[in-house]
Design an enzyme around this catalytic site. Structure first.
Site, PDB file in Angstrom:
ATOM      1  N   GLU A  34      28.566  33.007 -34.743  1.00  0.00           N
ATOM      2  CA  GLU A  34      28.107  31.624 -34.921  1.00  0.00           C
ATOM      3  C   GLU A  34      26.842  31.582 -35.771  1.00  0.00           C
ATOM      4  O   GLU A  34      26.694  30.746 -36.654  1.00  0.00           O
ATOM      5  CB  GLU A  34      27.807  30.971 -33.564  1.00  0.00           C
ATOM      6  CG  GLU A  34      28.999  30.835 -32.639  1.00  0.00           C
ATOM      7  CD  GLU A  34      29.204  32.036 -31.732  1.00  0.00           C
ATOM      8  OE1 GLU A  34      29.000  33.187 -32.171  1.00  0.00           O
ATOM      9  OE2 GLU A  34      29.583  31.821 -30.580  1.00  0.00           O
TER      10      GLU A  34
ATOM     11  N   CYS B  57      22.696  31.502 -29.686  1.00  0.00           N
ATOM     12  CA  CYS B  57      23.474  30.688 -30.644  1.00  0.00           C
ATOM     13  C   CYS B  57      23.401  29.214 -30.265  1.00  0.00           C
ATOM     14  O   CYS B  57      23.346  28.337 -31.135  1.00  0.00           O
ATOM     15  CB  CYS B  57      24.921  31.161 -30.698  1.00  0.00           C
ATOM     16  SG  CYS B  57      25.100  32.751 -31.528  1.00  0.00           S
TER      17      CYS B  57
HETATM   18  N1  THU Z   1      29.429  37.488 -29.743  1.00  0.00           N
HETATM   19  C1  THU Z   1      29.545  36.542 -30.721  1.00  0.00           C
HETATM   20  O1  THU Z   1      29.596  36.861 -31.924  1.00  0.00           O
HETATM   21  N2  THU Z   1      29.602  35.248 -30.344  1.00  0.00           N
HETATM   22  C2  THU Z   1      29.693  34.815 -29.054  1.00  0.00           C
HETATM   23  O2  THU Z   1      29.818  33.628 -28.817  1.00  0.00           O
HETATM   24  C3  THU Z   1      29.636  35.786 -27.965  1.00  0.00           C
HETATM   25  C4  THU Z   1      29.306  37.171 -28.346  1.00  0.00           C
HETATM   26  C5  THU Z   1      29.442  38.899 -30.164  1.00  0.00           C
HETATM   27  C6  THU Z   1      28.133  39.613 -30.048  1.00  0.00           C
HETATM   28  C7  THU Z   1      28.615  41.058 -29.948  1.00  0.00           C
HETATM   29  O3  THU Z   1      28.874  41.540 -31.269  1.00  0.00           O
HETATM   30  C8  THU Z   1      29.937  40.947 -29.225  1.00  0.00           C
HETATM   31  O4  THU Z   1      30.356  39.605 -29.362  1.00  0.00           O
HETATM   32  C9  THU Z   1      29.862  41.312 -27.748  1.00  0.00           C
HETATM   33  O5  THU Z   1      28.869  40.603 -27.112  1.00  0.00           O
END
Ligand code: THU
Length: 165
Positions: free
Chosen positions: A75, A115
């Site tokens: 995000e 985020c």
């Molecule tokens: N992650 C995201 O990119 N967005 C989310 O809404 C939740 C978590 C990613 C961060 C990390 O690379 C992986 O997911 C595990 O937490």
């Protein structure tokens, strides 16, 4: 003393229940964004897609790092890219989806706290709400109209006695 309450609302669509075509399209764009995910540590891939006011799409995916906190969520990759390339352009909707390497992600992927804070700042700056569409690899889709539904009592710039220009 008074107990006060804040209520939030969201739409929950069962798997297979029809969604607005613009929401479905944005989920597809978030799924396309998964291709760019770099997640060798969590094995959890996240894709995000922004619908801009002029109809353009900006995508982002999670980018991890051996020094874990140096990575960034999908995000924020999309939101920061949008503002750095196209400052002043309004974001209408944000779709988020995810895919795990070792299990089926069947719950909507909801943005992490950091985020949410960045989405809040974006809404504040553009003075309009963002529709947030959340989906796992399968299962229900959850939609909120504006970040206040995900981040009640959010911290905002006014608390720093600062107005955005
Ligand atoms: N992650 C995201 O990119 N967005 C989310 O809404 C939740 C978590 C990613 C961060 C990390 O690379 C992986 O997911 C595990 O937490």
């Amino acid at each position: 003393m008074e107990v006060k309450k804040i209520s939030i609302s969201y739409e929950e669509y069962e798997d297979g229940e029809p969604l607005a075509s613009s929401d479905l399209k944005l989920i597809d764009e978030a799924t396309t964004a998964l291709k760019g995910s770099y997640a060798p540590y969590s094995d959890f891939h996240v894709g995000a897609a922004l619908l801009m006011e002029n109809g353009d799409i900006i995508r982002g995916s999670n980018q991890e790092n051996a020094a874990y906190p140096s990575g960034l969520c999908a995000e924020r990759v999309a939101l920061f890219h949008a503002n750095s390339e196209r400052p002043g352009e309004i974001i209408v909707s944000l779709a988020i989806t995810g895919k795990a390497d070792h299990f089926k992600s069947n719950e909507p992927i909801t943005p992490c706290g950091a985020c949410r804070q960045v989405i809040a700042e974006t809404e504040k700056r553009q003075n309009s709400k963002i529709r947030i569409i959340m989906k796992g690899e399968m299962g229900n889709t959850r939609i909120v109209d504006g970040i206040a539904n995900l981040l009640p009592m959010m911290f905002q710039g006014e608390q720093l006695k600062k107005q955005l220009k």
